[in-house]
Design a protein around this motif. Structure first.
Motif, PDB file in Angstrom:
ATOM      1  N   VAL A  51       0.863  -1.183   0.000  1.00 42.43           N
ATOM      2  CA  VAL A  51       0.000   0.000   0.000  1.00 42.43           C
ATOM      3  C   VAL A  51       0.902   1.237   0.000  1.00 42.43           C
ATOM      4  O   VAL A  51       1.643   1.477   0.947  1.00 42.43           O
ATOM      5  CB  VAL A  51      -0.911   0.034   1.246  1.00 42.43           C
ATOM      6  N   GLY A  54       5.318   5.430  -2.435  1.00 41.16           N
ATOM      7  CA  GLY A  54       6.220   6.547  -2.164  1.00 41.16           C
ATOM      8  C   GLY A  54       7.632   5.999  -2.231  1.00 41.16           C
ATOM      9  O   GLY A  54       7.922   5.057  -2.985  1.00 41.16           O
ATOM     10  N   GLY A  56       9.304   4.298   0.082  1.00 49.72           N
ATOM     11  CA  GLY A  56       9.415   2.945   0.608  1.00 49.72           C
ATOM     12  C   GLY A  56       8.711   1.905  -0.235  1.00 49.72           C
ATOM     13  O   GLY A  56       9.293   0.867  -0.581  1.00 49.72           O
ATOM     14  N   ILE A  74      -0.445  -0.585  -4.766  1.00 48.45           N
ATOM     15  CA  ILE A  74      -1.615   0.282  -4.949  1.00 48.45           C
ATOM     16  C   ILE A  74      -1.266   1.673  -4.411  1.00 48.45           C
ATOM     17  O   ILE A  74      -0.938   1.823  -3.226  1.00 48.45           O
ATOM     18  CB  ILE A  74      -2.854  -0.290  -4.217  1.00 48.45           C
ATOM     19  N   ARG A  76      -2.302   5.819  -4.267  1.00 52.10           N
ATOM     20  CA  ARG A  76      -3.410   6.771  -4.343  1.00 52.10           C
ATOM     21  C   ARG A  76      -3.279   7.752  -5.507  1.00 52.10           C
ATOM     22  O   ARG A  76      -4.232   8.092  -6.176  1.00 52.10           O
ATOM     23  CB  ARG A  76      -3.415   7.530  -3.004  1.00 52.10           C
ATOM     24  N   ILE A  84       7.782  18.967   0.452  1.00 54.14           N
ATOM     25  CA  ILE A  84       9.025  19.530   0.967  1.00 54.14           C
ATOM     26  C   ILE A  84       9.707  18.510   1.880  1.00 54.14           C
ATOM     27  O   ILE A  84      10.353  18.844   2.845  1.00 54.14           O
ATOM     28  CB  ILE A  84       8.802  20.860   1.719  1.00 54.14           C
ATOM     29  N   MET A  85       9.532  17.256   1.597  1.00 51.32           N
ATOM     30  CA  MET A  85      10.188  16.233   2.409  1.00 51.32           C
ATOM     31  C   MET A  85      10.997  15.296   1.508  1.00 51.32           C
ATOM     32  O   MET A  85      10.775  15.237   0.294  1.00 51.32           O
ATOM     33  CB  MET A  85       9.161  15.436   3.212  1.00 51.32           C
ATOM     34  N   THR A 171      -7.069   3.914  -4.115  1.00 47.60           N
ATOM     35  CA  THR A 171      -6.942   4.313  -2.706  1.00 47.60           C
ATOM     36  C   THR A 171      -7.390   3.166  -1.823  1.00 47.60           C
ATOM     37  O   THR A 171      -8.543   2.724  -1.908  1.00 47.60           O
ATOM     38  CB  THR A 171      -7.797   5.567  -2.431  1.00 47.60           C
ATOM     39  N   VAL A 172      -6.478   2.705  -1.000  1.00 42.69           N
ATOM     40  CA  VAL A 172      -6.819   1.585  -0.113  1.00 42.69           C
ATOM     41  C   VAL A 172      -7.688   2.111   1.025  1.00 42.69           C
ATOM     42  O   VAL A 172      -7.365   3.107   1.672  1.00 42.69           O
ATOM     43  CB  VAL A 172      -5.543   0.901   0.422  1.00 42.69           C
ATOM     44  N   CYS A 205       2.649   0.843   3.658  1.00 40.68           N
ATOM     45  CA  CYS A 205       3.708   1.836   3.529  1.00 40.68           C
ATOM     46  C   CYS A 205       3.070   3.143   3.054  1.00 40.68           C
ATOM     47  O   CYS A 205       3.453   3.698   2.033  1.00 40.68           O
ATOM     48  CB  CYS A 205       4.712   1.282   2.518  1.00 40.68           C
ATOM     49  N   PRO A 316       4.109  19.070   9.076  1.00 34.29           N
ATOM     50  CA  PRO A 316       4.398  18.765  10.483  1.00 34.29           C
ATOM     51  C   PRO A 316       5.618  17.840  10.588  1.00 34.29           C
ATOM     52  O   PRO A 316       5.809  16.969   9.731  1.00 34.29           O
ATOM     53  CB  PRO A 316       3.135  18.038  10.951  1.00 34.29           C
ATOM     54  N   LEU A 333       5.718  -0.334   7.400  1.00 26.93           N
ATOM     55  CA  LEU A 333       7.050   0.103   6.986  1.00 26.93           C
ATOM     56  C   LEU A 333       7.071   1.611   6.748  1.00 26.93           C
ATOM     57  O   LEU A 333       6.032   2.223   6.476  1.00 26.93           O
ATOM     58  CB  LEU A 333       7.413  -0.630   5.684  1.00 26.93           C
ATOM     59  N   ASP A 335       7.316   5.667   7.147  1.00 31.66           N
ATOM     60  CA  ASP A 335       6.788   6.619   8.125  1.00 31.66           C
ATOM     61  C   ASP A 335       5.551   6.086   8.830  1.00 31.66           C
ATOM     62  O   ASP A 335       5.201   6.559   9.905  1.00 31.66           O
ATOM     63  CB  ASP A 335       6.445   7.952   7.426  1.00 31.66           C
ATOM     64  N   MET A 348      14.617   8.571   4.885  1.00 30.53           N
ATOM     65  CA  MET A 348      14.704   7.659   3.730  1.00 30.53           C
ATOM     66  C   MET A 348      15.819   6.637   3.931  1.00 30.53           C
ATOM     67  O   MET A 348      15.711   5.490   3.491  1.00 30.53           O
ATOM     68  CB  MET A 348      14.955   8.457   2.443  1.00 30.53           C
ATOM     69  N   LEU A 351      14.605   3.946   6.171  1.00 26.36           N
ATOM     70  CA  LEU A 351      13.626   3.146   5.420  1.00 26.36           C
ATOM     71  C   LEU A 351      14.328   2.194   4.438  1.00 26.36           C
ATOM     72  O   LEU A 351      13.977   1.006   4.337  1.00 26.36           O
ATOM     73  CB  LEU A 351      12.693   4.120   4.699  1.00 26.36           C
TER      74      LEU A 351
HETATM   75  C1  LIG Z   1       9.486  18.043   6.607  1.00 25.18           C
HETATM   76  C2  LIG Z   1      10.175  16.733   6.353  1.00 25.18           C
HETATM   77  C3  LIG Z   1      11.379  16.724   5.668  1.00 25.18           C
HETATM   78  C4  LIG Z   1      12.034  15.530   5.434  1.00 25.18           C
HETATM   79  N1  LIG Z   1      13.230  15.540   4.770  1.00 25.18           N
HETATM   80  C5  LIG Z   1      13.909  14.400   4.601  1.00 25.18           C
HETATM   81  C6  LIG Z   1      15.163  14.393   3.922  1.00 25.18           C
HETATM   82  O1  LIG Z   1      15.628  15.419   3.443  1.00 25.18           O
HETATM   83  N2  LIG Z   1      15.817  13.203   3.806  1.00 25.18           N
HETATM   84  C7  LIG Z   1      15.304  12.041   4.290  1.00 25.18           C
HETATM   85  O2  LIG Z   1      15.944  10.995   4.154  1.00 25.18           O
HETATM   86  N3  LIG Z   1      14.098  12.011   4.890  1.00 25.18           N
HETATM   87  C8  LIG Z   1      13.394  13.148   5.050  1.00 25.18           C
HETATM   88  N4  LIG Z   1      12.168  13.125   5.635  1.00 25.18           N
HETATM   89  C9  LIG Z   1      11.553  11.818   5.934  1.00 25.18           C
HETATM   90  C10 LIG Z   1      11.165  11.103   4.630  1.00 25.18           C
HETATM   91  O3  LIG Z   1      10.575  12.007   3.744  1.00 25.18           O
HETATM   92  C11 LIG Z   1      10.239   9.940   4.909  1.00 25.18           C
HETATM   93  O4  LIG Z   1      10.846   9.133   5.894  1.00 25.18           O
HETATM   94  C12 LIG Z   1       9.944   9.093   3.679  1.00 25.18           C
HETATM   95  O5  LIG Z   1       9.434   9.858   2.637  1.00 25.18           O
HETATM   96  C13 LIG Z   1       8.943   8.017   4.054  1.00 25.18           C
HETATM   97  O6  LIG Z   1       8.606   7.257   2.930  1.00 25.18           O
HETATM   98  P1  LIG Z   1       7.274   6.373   2.914  1.00 25.18           P
HETATM   99  O7  LIG Z   1       7.342   5.542   1.702  1.00 25.18           O
HETATM  100  O8  LIG Z   1       7.045   5.754   4.221  1.00 25.18           O
HETATM  101  O9  LIG Z   1       6.132   7.467   2.758  1.00 25.18           O
HETATM  102  P2  LIG Z   1       5.828   8.379   1.521  1.00 25.18           P
HETATM  103  O10 LIG Z   1       7.049   8.609   0.711  1.00 25.18           O
HETATM  104  O11 LIG Z   1       5.122   9.564   2.063  1.00 25.18           O
HETATM  105  O12 LIG Z   1       4.835   7.511   0.647  1.00 25.18           O
HETATM  106  C14 LIG Z   1       3.543   7.168   1.083  1.00 25.18           C
HETATM  107  C15 LIG Z   1       2.715   6.896  -0.159  1.00 25.18           C
HETATM  108  O13 LIG Z   1       1.519   6.256   0.206  1.00 25.18           O
HETATM  109  C16 LIG Z   1       0.466   6.790  -0.582  1.00 25.18           C
HETATM  110  N5  LIG Z   1      -0.773   6.543   0.165  1.00 25.18           N
HETATM  111  C17 LIG Z   1      -1.144   7.073   1.341  1.00 25.18           C
HETATM  112  N6  LIG Z   1      -2.328   6.563   1.727  1.00 25.18           N
HETATM  113  C18 LIG Z   1      -2.710   5.695   0.763  1.00 25.18           C
HETATM  114  C19 LIG Z   1      -3.844   4.865   0.585  1.00 25.18           C
HETATM  115  N7  LIG Z   1      -4.815   4.808   1.493  1.00 25.18           N
HETATM  116  N8  LIG Z   1      -3.916   4.110  -0.528  1.00 25.18           N
HETATM  117  C20 LIG Z   1      -2.950   4.127  -1.467  1.00 25.18           C
HETATM  118  N9  LIG Z   1      -1.842   4.905  -1.339  1.00 25.18           N
HETATM  119  C21 LIG Z   1      -1.734   5.672  -0.250  1.00 25.18           C
HETATM  120  C22 LIG Z   1       0.822   8.264  -0.710  1.00 25.18           C
HETATM  121  O14 LIG Z   1       0.175   8.844  -1.812  1.00 25.18           O
HETATM  122  C23 LIG Z   1       2.331   8.170  -0.888  1.00 25.18           C
HETATM  123  O15 LIG Z   1       2.711   8.079  -2.242  1.00 25.18           O
HETATM  124  C24 LIG Z   1      11.473  14.311   5.879  1.00 25.18           C
HETATM  125  C25 LIG Z   1      10.257  14.323   6.562  1.00 25.18           C
HETATM  126  C26 LIG Z   1       9.613  15.523   6.791  1.00 25.18           C
HETATM  127  C27 LIG Z   1       8.317  15.513   7.535  1.00 25.18           C
END
Ligand SMILES: Cc1cc2nc3c(=O)[nH]c(=O)nc-3n(C[C@H](O)[C@H](O)[C@H](O)COP(=O)(O)OP(=O)(O)OC[C@H]3O[C@@H](n4cnc5c(N)ncnc54)[C@H](O)[C@@H]3O)c2cc1C
Length: 516
Positions: A51, A54, A56, A74, A76, A84-85, A171-172, A205, A316, A333, A335, A348, A351
């Motif tokens: 799920v 991003g 991960g 899957i 969204r 900005i992350m 969207t899950v 994820c 946030p 997995l 965030d 990242m 992760l």
């Molecule tokens: C302000 C800020 C700055 C940061 N800067 C850095 C940095 O410079 N370097 C670094 O290493 N880390 C940084 N981080 C942390 C980093 O961005 C995260 O740890 C990383 O992006 C997490 O990846 P993820 O795959 O868990 O989530 P994400 O990359 O956010 O991916 C989640 C995905 O799930 C999708 N999704 C959500 N809900 C659903 C659903 N119900 N159904 C289907 N899809 C869905 C979303 O659309 C998204 O594509 C930062 C964090 C913040 C808050």
């Protein structure tokens, strides 16, 4: 003498008995596990549902598909994200990417090389570089900064280029659960139809706003502050290979090159005092409060984005310790699982390290339908990840607290001590930069450097002579440092963090030059 001998022999006998008991018991447990009747599920064509595509989800999909798994991702929204992350990939994160075969996702996106940072405080500046002679780090010691959306799109393309990955927009809505076992998900596809997908293993994820986490554990994220950012376009920083960290008030400000022409400007505001973006208060705050603290040579670039009406965004910053779910057939997995303050830009990296570990643990399993074995994998994963995750989580959370300006003399001394430590050059700077860059994920090194910063701050506070007031502030500073460190150590698990064998095993398996 005789008494000492008796004590020693008793102790030895006790330890031997305990060891024999422990080994026998472990053997029994392993046999029981092998003999257990486990539910082997045949759910059709998919081995894993992921799920979220991003950082991960996409990286995991690629890694598991490379091992022959049939993966259904899957996501969204498949358009390029604008966030900005996740714009700075530490050297340690690049090592993880290369081990996953994904290093080329940093190519073709105009990513910029970063070799360290310049730190500014009260009119002074100092350069801190990633150490180039770190024998423990078998990779190029430089970071990359980039537009997060471009990187995510490259990861998605790379994953979906594999024939056994199905990347679908949808969207899950919920997880399908039967008797404590997650069997798949219900989701709304791009045609707007409610449908289901089933697989023996589901990986959640879905990022920092995860909706699905709630059905897996009762972990709650704590909002620490907000990061506010905008882009200054068509400009280049002086010494673009160095991220600029300004120790401003109320907290830090950063500028870094995210493409050959774009500079990310970002600063932190505390949760109780956030000017409104929509009514223009934030732009005024940037001009009147933050900009005057930005060194003159950077200020023009900093204000460019605001003057040109670039979109201001706020995110946030959250922290959340990793918690295991009781449910079977599912893994949390990224965030959705674990968060730390992003001051050290390492989410990242943690992760990607997690994905490497999981991939390796899952590799021997021919069938992911054995929910009990998957549970074992998750438990091992939780322990193996500790050196990297606990080091980064503790450092990120402690560093962010130190960066907050204060009128309290003890807190301010700690902040000054941190600047002095980073700018002192030599072993102290290279040690801290190796930690920040994920080049030395050893909790014990982290504790060493945090203690050294505390002691040198106290030394500074007491000089030139220790008056009663200075002694009082020093004691408070020590108390503050403990208050900063101890809860983080407790949250991460003191024994898991401080047991040096774990860190050595992690380094040997995941930081070595050899490919996985
Ligand atoms: C302000 C800020 C700055 C940061 N800067 C850095 C940095 O410079 N370097 C670094 O290493 N880390 C940084 N981080 C942390 C980093 O961005 C995260 O740890 C990383 O992006 C997490 O990846 P993820 O795959 O868990 O989530 P994400 O990359 O956010 O991916 C989640 C995905 O799930 C999708 N999704 C959500 N809900 C659903 C659903 N119900 N159904 C289907 N899809 C869905 C979303 O659309 C998204 O594509 C930062 C964090 C913040 C808050």
């Amino acid at each position: 003498m005789a008494f000492t001998n008796v004590c020693l022999w008793t102790l030895l006998a006790f330890m031997l008995t305990w060891t024999v008991f422990y080994v026998t018991n472990r053997g029994k447990k392993a046999t029981q596990l092998a003999d257990a009747v486990v539910e082997e599920r045949e759910d059709g064509a998919t081995d894993v549902i992921i799920v979220g595509a991003g950082v991960g989800g996409s990286a995991l999909a690629y890694a598991l598909a490379k091992d022959g798994r049939r993966v259904h991702v899957i996501e969204r929204d498949l358009r390029e994200p604008e966030r900005i992350m996740g714009e700075f990939m530490q050297p340690g994160g690049r090592l993880m990417l290369s081990k996953l075969g994904l290093e080329d996702c940093l190519e073709g996106i105009d990513a910029q090389k970063a070799t360290g940072m310049t730190v500014y405080k009260d009119g002074k500046e100092a350069v801190a570089s990633f150490p180039v002679d770190n024998n423990n780090f078998p990779f190029d010691p430089s970071a990359r900064s980039f537009h997060n959306g471009r990187f995510v799109q490259r990861l998605r393309q790379k994953a979906s280029s594999l024939p056994n990955v199905r990347l679908e927009e949808g969207t899950v809505k919920s997880l399908i659960e039967e008797k404590g076992v997650i069997k798949g998900v219900t989701y709304k596809n791009s045609a707007g139809e409610e449908t289901t997908a089933l697989a023996p293993l589901t990986v959640v994820c879905d990022g920092c706003y995860s909706n699905l986490r709630r059905s897996l554990n009762d972990n709650n994220a704590e909002v620490l502050s907000y990061q506010v950012g905008f882009i200054s376009k068509n400009c280049q920083l002086e010494e673009p290979e160095k991220l600029k960290l300004i120790m401003s008030k109320p907290s830090f400000t950063m500028l870094y090159q995210i493409s050959s022409t774009d500079v990310r400007c970002v600063f932190e505001v505390l949760p109780n005092n956030i000017p409104s973006i929509s009514n223009g208060e934030m732009a005024t705050f940037v001009k009147n409060t933050i900009a005057p603290q930005v060194p003159l040579k950077l200020r023009k670039i900093f204000l460019k984005g605001i003057d040109e009406g670039e979109h201001i965004k706020a995110m946030p910053t959250k922290k959340m310790t990793a918690t295991l779910s009781e449910k079977k057939g599912v893994i949390l997995l990224g965030d959705a699982f674990n968060m730390r303050h992003p001051a050290i830009a390492s989410g990242m990296m943690v992760l990607l390290s997690d994905i490497l570990i999981l991939r390796r643990l899952l590799q021997p399993l021919s069938n992911l339908g054995n929910a009990q074995k998957i549970s074992q994998v998750i438990k091992s994963f939780y322990d193996i990840r500790k050196p990297m995750s606990a080091t980064v989580n503790t450092l990120g959370n402690a560093f962010s607290q130190v960066l907050v300006a204060s009128t309290d003399e003890a807190k301010e001394a700690m902040r000054q001590g941190c600047y002095d430590y980073l700018s002192s050059g030599g072993f102290r700077t290279s040690g801290m930069m190796a930690l920040l860059g994920g080049m030395n994920p050893r909790p014990i090194s982290l504790i060493y450097h945090l203690c050294a910063i505390t002691l040198s701050s106290i030394g500074h506070l007491l000089s030139p002579f220790p008056s009663p007031l200075r002694i009082w502030h020093s004691l408070r500073l020590f108390g503050l440092a403990m208050k900063m460190l101890v809860p983080h150590l407790k949250a991460e698990g003191v024994s898991q963090m401080l047991f040096p064998v774990n860190a050595a095993a992690y380094s040997k398996s995941y930081m070595a030059a050899t490919a996985l």
